[in-house]
Design a protein around this motif. Structure first.
Motif, PDB file in Angstrom:
ATOM      1  N   ARG A 132       6.250   9.758  -7.610  1.00  0.00           N
ATOM      2  CA  ARG A 132       6.384   8.626  -6.687  1.00  0.00           C
ATOM      3  C   ARG A 132       5.041   7.932  -6.474  1.00  0.00           C
ATOM      4  O   ARG A 132       4.951   6.704  -6.489  1.00  0.00           O
ATOM      5  CB  ARG A 132       6.934   9.103  -5.342  1.00  0.00           C
ATOM      6  CG  ARG A 132       7.091   7.990  -4.319  1.00  0.00           C
ATOM      7  CD  ARG A 132       7.751   8.470  -3.054  1.00  0.00           C
ATOM      8  NE  ARG A 132       7.935   7.375  -2.105  1.00  0.00           N
ATOM      9  CZ  ARG A 132       8.536   7.499  -0.927  1.00  0.00           C
ATOM     10  NH1 ARG A 132       9.025   8.674  -0.571  1.00  0.00           N
ATOM     11  NH2 ARG A 132       8.656   6.460  -0.133  1.00  0.00           N
ATOM     12  N   ALA A 133       3.992   8.735  -6.279  1.00  0.00           N
ATOM     13  CA  ALA A 133       2.660   8.155  -6.109  1.00  0.00           C
ATOM     14  C   ALA A 133       2.251   7.376  -7.349  1.00  0.00           C
ATOM     15  O   ALA A 133       1.675   6.285  -7.254  1.00  0.00           O
ATOM     16  CB  ALA A 133       1.646   9.256  -5.808  1.00  0.00           C
ATOM     17  N   ALA A 134       2.561   7.919  -8.528  1.00  0.00           N
ATOM     18  CA  ALA A 134       2.209   7.230  -9.772  1.00  0.00           C
ATOM     19  C   ALA A 134       2.902   5.876  -9.863  1.00  0.00           C
ATOM     20  O   ALA A 134       2.304   4.886 -10.296  1.00  0.00           O
ATOM     21  CB  ALA A 134       2.585   8.102 -10.968  1.00  0.00           C
ATOM     22  N   ARG A 135       4.160   5.822  -9.463  1.00  0.00           N
ATOM     23  CA  ARG A 135       4.884   4.546  -9.503  1.00  0.00           C
ATOM     24  C   ARG A 135       4.218   3.512  -8.597  1.00  0.00           C
ATOM     25  O   ARG A 135       4.063   2.343  -8.965  1.00  0.00           O
ATOM     26  CB  ARG A 135       6.336   4.751  -9.089  1.00  0.00           C
ATOM     27  CG  ARG A 135       7.143   5.554 -10.071  1.00  0.00           C
ATOM     28  CD  ARG A 135       8.600   5.682  -9.632  1.00  0.00           C
ATOM     29  NE  ARG A 135       9.265   6.686 -10.422  1.00  0.00           N
ATOM     30  CZ  ARG A 135       9.663   6.539 -11.673  1.00  0.00           C
ATOM     31  NH1 ARG A 135       9.467   5.377 -12.268  1.00  0.00           N
ATOM     32  NH2 ARG A 135      10.256   7.517 -12.327  1.00  0.00           N
ATOM     33  N   GLN A 136       3.832   3.947  -7.407  1.00  0.00           N
ATOM     34  CA  GLN A 136       3.198   3.016  -6.480  1.00  0.00           C
ATOM     35  C   GLN A 136       1.846   2.550  -7.012  1.00  0.00           C
ATOM     36  O   GLN A 136       1.498   1.368  -6.895  1.00  0.00           O
ATOM     37  CB  GLN A 136       3.029   3.692  -5.117  1.00  0.00           C
ATOM     38  CG  GLN A 136       4.345   3.995  -4.412  1.00  0.00           C
ATOM     39  CD  GLN A 136       4.151   4.707  -3.093  1.00  0.00           C
ATOM     40  OE1 GLN A 136       3.027   5.062  -2.740  1.00  0.00           O
ATOM     41  NE2 GLN A 136       5.226   4.926  -2.369  1.00  0.00           N
ATOM     42  N   ILE A 137       1.103   3.470  -7.611  1.00  0.00           N
ATOM     43  CA  ILE A 137      -0.222   3.116  -8.137  1.00  0.00           C
ATOM     44  C   ILE A 137      -0.100   2.144  -9.302  1.00  0.00           C
ATOM     45  O   ILE A 137      -0.799   1.135  -9.360  1.00  0.00           O
ATOM     46  CB  ILE A 137      -0.975   4.394  -8.553  1.00  0.00           C
ATOM     47  CG1 ILE A 137      -1.326   5.224  -7.310  1.00  0.00           C
ATOM     48  CG2 ILE A 137      -2.233   4.051  -9.341  1.00  0.00           C
ATOM     49  CD1 ILE A 137      -1.768   6.643  -7.620  1.00  0.00           C
ATOM     50  N   VAL A 138       0.803   2.434 -10.225  1.00  0.00           N
ATOM     51  CA  VAL A 138       0.981   1.540 -11.380  1.00  0.00           C
ATOM     52  C   VAL A 138       1.477   0.173 -10.921  1.00  0.00           C
ATOM     53  O   VAL A 138       1.015  -0.868 -11.414  1.00  0.00           O
ATOM     54  CB  VAL A 138       1.949   2.162 -12.400  1.00  0.00           C
ATOM     55  CG1 VAL A 138       2.275   1.165 -13.508  1.00  0.00           C
ATOM     56  CG2 VAL A 138       1.354   3.435 -12.999  1.00  0.00           C
ATOM     57  N   SER A 139       2.413   0.162  -9.985  1.00  0.00           N
ATOM     58  CA  SER A 139       2.927  -1.121  -9.483  1.00  0.00           C
ATOM     59  C   SER A 139       1.830  -1.929  -8.823  1.00  0.00           C
ATOM     60  O   SER A 139       1.739  -3.152  -9.008  1.00  0.00           O
ATOM     61  CB  SER A 139       4.071  -0.874  -8.488  1.00  0.00           C
ATOM     62  OG  SER A 139       5.182  -0.284  -9.118  1.00  0.00           O
ATOM     63  N   ALA A 140       0.971  -1.264  -8.046  1.00  0.00           N
ATOM     64  CA  ALA A 140      -0.133  -1.977  -7.393  1.00  0.00           C
ATOM     65  C   ALA A 140      -1.116  -2.513  -8.426  1.00  0.00           C
ATOM     66  O   ALA A 140      -1.597  -3.652  -8.312  1.00  0.00           O
ATOM     67  CB  ALA A 140      -0.844  -1.033  -6.418  1.00  0.00           C
ATOM     68  N   LEU A 141      -1.421  -1.727  -9.445  1.00  0.00           N
ATOM     69  CA  LEU A 141      -2.372  -2.168 -10.473  1.00  0.00           C
ATOM     70  C   LEU A 141      -1.852  -3.364 -11.259  1.00  0.00           C
ATOM     71  O   LEU A 141      -2.608  -4.301 -11.553  1.00  0.00           O
ATOM     72  CB  LEU A 141      -2.670  -1.012 -11.424  1.00  0.00           C
ATOM     73  CG  LEU A 141      -3.587   0.091 -10.890  1.00  0.00           C
ATOM     74  CD1 LEU A 141      -3.494   1.332 -11.774  1.00  0.00           C
ATOM     75  CD2 LEU A 141      -5.033  -0.398 -10.813  1.00  0.00           C
ATOM     76  N   ARG A 142      -0.566  -3.357 -11.592  1.00  0.00           N
ATOM     77  CA  ARG A 142      -0.056  -4.430 -12.441  1.00  0.00           C
ATOM     78  C   ARG A 142       0.033  -5.755 -11.693  1.00  0.00           C
ATOM     79  O   ARG A 142       0.151  -6.810 -12.317  1.00  0.00           O
ATOM     80  CB  ARG A 142       1.284  -4.036 -13.051  1.00  0.00           C
ATOM     81  CG  ARG A 142       2.468  -4.215 -12.166  1.00  0.00           C
ATOM     82  CD  ARG A 142       3.737  -3.622 -12.766  1.00  0.00           C
ATOM     83  NE  ARG A 142       3.906  -3.906 -14.178  1.00  0.00           N
ATOM     84  CZ  ARG A 142       4.720  -3.205 -14.979  1.00  0.00           C
ATOM     85  NH1 ARG A 142       5.422  -2.198 -14.485  1.00  0.00           N
ATOM     86  NH2 ARG A 142       4.842  -3.528 -16.247  1.00  0.00           N
ATOM     87  N   THR A 143      -0.042  -5.717 -10.364  1.00  0.00           N
ATOM     88  CA  THR A 143      -0.085  -6.977  -9.622  1.00  0.00           C
ATOM     89  C   THR A 143      -1.499  -7.534  -9.520  1.00  0.00           C
ATOM     90  O   THR A 143      -1.678  -8.685  -9.113  1.00  0.00           O
ATOM     91  CB  THR A 143       0.480  -6.813  -8.199  1.00  0.00           C
ATOM     92  OG1 THR A 143      -0.346  -5.914  -7.445  1.00  0.00           O
ATOM     93  CG2 THR A 143       1.908  -6.289  -8.232  1.00  0.00           C
TER      94      THR A 143
END
Length: 419
Positions: A249-260
């Motif tokens: 779950r943390a990885a999903r949030q981190i990747v989503s934040a980075l791609r924005t």
């Protein structure tokens, strides 16, 4: 104008009941349902890449969608496509779940069993909200606001020592040098070596973001190390045991934040699969699997591909194998690797020439690899093949080094999954 509604439902019976009701709503245009979380995100990204106006006003997410849990999926959709209103369909209409759904970014909740009046009122309210957001922002601002985001590329290894980190670093360097804002993430959480290859001393790591519920731009900026090359680095923790803090779950949030925040995000996922690396591979626009042309590594690649497929992380045909340390005299050539693994194989193979690398690797200056190096030319050529390198007018690539032709290059906005 009719309200476009995209149902995301994994259960066949639920699909029928939901689409039947949606088709009865006034001024509703139900779109072809998607069956899982990956298909939903891919569909929205493809529509947004063509035109933001192509995005549906409403997405209806059923609680039994998978493989990503419904609330995590809603969070990702809300972050990447903020002008799309999301409704959660669930059997649990408790205040606790309602609050959790709203915190994840849902604009409404409909309880099971479905009722026409409840569904109609929710769809109408969410559609009005979506239309209002788009009208307020206007066409020009909307393209920025929707944050379809950058291209995410994961680099995984068939086994340890096949060149995963070297590949990830030079793909990121090629993208950054060509003019793309690029982040390089060390998702090899226990044994990551990106910091060593780039001679970086750091205090913060990807583990520091794991406990953050809402990763704001400022929080992200505090965790990122700016390298002399311009790369934004998010590094693995210095203490390997802290890697366990980075959940899927943390990885999903981190990747989503980075791609924005970045046009290109490259993740070094190492050769050992964790929940975090699996989540990254699932979210990636392009998933690379690095192997060397030997029996042990190719068997490892085949095992990894089958594992991803069994766990519904990635299909074989959506994975691209990169052949490293390639020689013309090897008995195992790329076409055979493609046949064995059932994947695509990158058109660019990286030659075997460790002597070129040894000096800069030992010095921790992999970024200083000579532009005349055959290894560097191949890796930067691979970046061009994957569409990570900007092309200037006249067809010349902006990245340094003697790159190969424009074979297979794609626009970042095309976001062709699997490369």
């Amino acid at each position: 104008m009719p309200t476009r509604i995209l149902p995301a439902v994994g259960d066949a019976d639920a699909v029928r009941s939901l689409t039947t009701l949606l088709s009865q709503l006034p001024d509703a245009e139900p779109l072809t349902p998607v069956a899982d979380s990956t298909q939903l995100v891919d569909t929205l990204a493809r529509l947004a890449a063509d035109s933001v106006d192509e995005l549906p006003e409403v997405v209806v997410v059923h609680e039994r969608i998978g493989p990503v849990p419904a609330l995590e999926l809603i969070r990702e959709v809300a972050l990447r496509f903020p002008a799309v209103g999301v409704i959660l369909v669930t059997s649990d209409a408790s205040p606790g779940l309602f609050s959790a759904a709203m915190d994840s970014g849902a604009r409404g909740l409909v309880a099971l069993p479905l009722g026409y009046e409840d569904l109609a009122s929710r769809v109408q309210a969410v559609a009005q909200w979506s239309t209002g957001v788009r009208r307020h922002l206007g066409r020009g601002s909307l393209e920025v606001y929707t944050g379809v985001g950058g291209t995410v590329v994961t680099v995984s290894g068939a086994k340890g020592g096949v060149g995963t980190t070297v590949t990830a670093i030079h793909l990121a360097l090629a993208a950054q040098t060509s003019g793309h804002a690029t982040a390089l993430v060390d998702m090899d959480l226990q044994t990551g070596d990106v910091a060593s290859y780039l001679d970086v001393q750091f205090r913060r790591s990807v583990a520091d973001l794991a406990a953050v519920g809402d990763i704001s731009p400022r929080v992200l900026a505090d965790a990122v190390f700016r390298h002399d090359t311009g790369l934004a680095l998010l590094l693995a923790p210095g203490e390997g045991e802290r890697g366990e803090d980075v959940t899927d779950r943390a990885a999903r949030q981190i990747v989503s934040a980075l791609r924005t925040r970045y046009e290109v995000v490259v993740l070094d996922c190492g050769a050992q699969m964790s929940g975090a690396s699996a989540a990254a591979v699932e979210m990636a626009d392009t998933a690379l699997l690095v192997t060397t042309p030997d029996v042990v590594a190719v068997r490892g690649a085949k095992r990894m591909v089958r594992l991803w497929d069994r766990l519904q992380i990635r299909k074989a045909e959506e994975t691209t194998v990169v052949v490293n340390r390639h020689t013309r005299g090897s008995e195992i050539q790329p076409p055979l690797i493609q046949k064995i693994t059932g994947t695509k194989v990158a058109g660019t193979a990286v030659p075997a020439n460790f002597k070129e690398l040894q000096g800069v690797v030992d010095a921790g200056h992999l970024h200083d690899l000579d532009g005349r190096s055959a290894v560097k030319q191949a890796l930067w050529g691979l970046a061009g093949e994957l569409g990570l390198v900007k092309v200037r007018e006249g067809g010349h690539r902006a990245a340094g080094g003697r790159l190969r032709g424009d074979r297979g290059a794609v626009s970042l906005r095309r976001r062709s999954k699997g490369g």
